[in-house]
Design an enzyme around this catalytic site. Structure first.
Site, PDB file in Angstrom:
ATOM      1  N   ASP A  53      -3.687   0.182  -4.884  1.00 57.60           N
ATOM      2  CA  ASP A  53      -4.256  -1.122  -4.582  1.00 57.60           C
ATOM      3  C   ASP A  53      -5.658  -1.009  -3.989  1.00 57.60           C
ATOM      4  OD1 ASP A  53      -1.855  -2.309  -5.374  1.00 57.60           O
ATOM      5  OD2 ASP A  53      -1.024  -2.230  -3.345  1.00 57.60           O
ATOM      6  N   TYR A 111       4.447   8.922  -0.774  1.00 57.74           N
ATOM      7  CA  TYR A 111       3.447   8.077  -0.122  1.00 57.74           C
ATOM      8  C   TYR A 111       3.571   8.220   1.391  1.00 57.74           C
ATOM      9  CZ  TYR A 111       2.403   5.341  -4.364  1.00 57.74           C
ATOM     10  OH  TYR A 111       2.009   4.936  -5.616  1.00 57.74           O
TER      11      TYR A 111
END
Length: 245
Positions: A53, A111
């Site tokens: 993002d 992540y």
């Protein structure tokens, strides 16, 4: 034709995310493709392991591209890091089999999400962590993480609209480490839906702060209603650590 795999590190603060938007130079993909074109004299589209993002970061993003260039890998590495902006670094250049595909061959990802948990904000980590000053119950957050581990339909923890594709994913591990005021959350799984890590993080934090009850996780798995989960935390605390093949 050669198939080249890149391992890439970037600070996403200045960019609109990984994916090239038209001819936008404000994306990671766009910046790298521009350098590849300069390096090979070929118009090439690179394939990333997945999108990140706007504002999110990576320590180990993976991508591949095909080229007729005969430039040695060490020369490519030097070229990338000479001409890319300083907040994008190619860490490794590898020669791969012709059929290797950076997105389709992914077996899993890791992540990290960083939370600055202190009444006083931080000047140095403000673009790389989410400032959350409320008191957090570590036991409740650990219990929430344990509930999320395993194979589940994570549709209610994603920003996806209606889709015919499967929203079932397997999370292998979620861990929490605290070093002073910094909380480091690590997520390992076979894949993650759009904004899934950020929504899971918002839910875990709201459970830790007493805004949501632990049972909400079971309810979201059952109802698949996104609105019942926590907020979508900002992208600037998120890092793609590693892609597994």
């Amino acid at each position: 034709m050669r198939n080249i795999k890149l391992t890439i590190e970037y600070d996403g603060k200045r960019y609109l995310g990984w994916q090239r938007l038209g001819d936008s130079e404000k994306t990671i993909q766009g910046k790298i493709e521009s350098v590849i074109e300069q390096m090979t004299n070929e118009k090439i589209e690179i394939i990333g392991s997945g999108r990140t993002d706007a504002g999110a970061h990576a320590k180990g993003q993976a991508a591949n591209f095909k080229t007729n260039s005969e430039m040695a890998r060490n020369e490519m590495l030097a070229f990338f890091n000479r001409y890319l902006p300083g907040d994008i670094v190619v860490k490794k250049v590898e020669e791969m089999p012709e059929r290797f595909h950076a997105r389709y061959n992914v077996k899993g990802k890791q992540y990290s999400y960083y939370v600055w948990n202190d009444p006083i904000p931080t000047a140095f980590e403000r673009y790389h962590s989410f400032y959350f000053p409320q008191t957090l119950d570590m036991d409740k957050m650990t219990a929430a993480c344990e509930k999320l581990i395993g194979k589940h339909d994570f549709a209610g923890f994603s920003a996806l609209k209606k889709t015919k594709k499967s929203t079932t994913r397997t999370i292998d591990d979620i861990s929490i480490e605290r070093e002073g005021s910094m909380l480091h959350f690590t997520f390992v799984g076979d894949g993650f839906l759009h904004k899934m890590v950020r929504i899971l993080m918002g839910t875990i934090l709201e459970i830790g702060a007493g805004k949501l009850e632990l049972i909400v996780i079971d309810e979201i798995f059952e109802t698949k209603v996104r609105e019942n989960a926590g907020e979508t935390v900002p992208a600037h605390g998120l890092f793609l650590d590693e892609v597994y093949y």
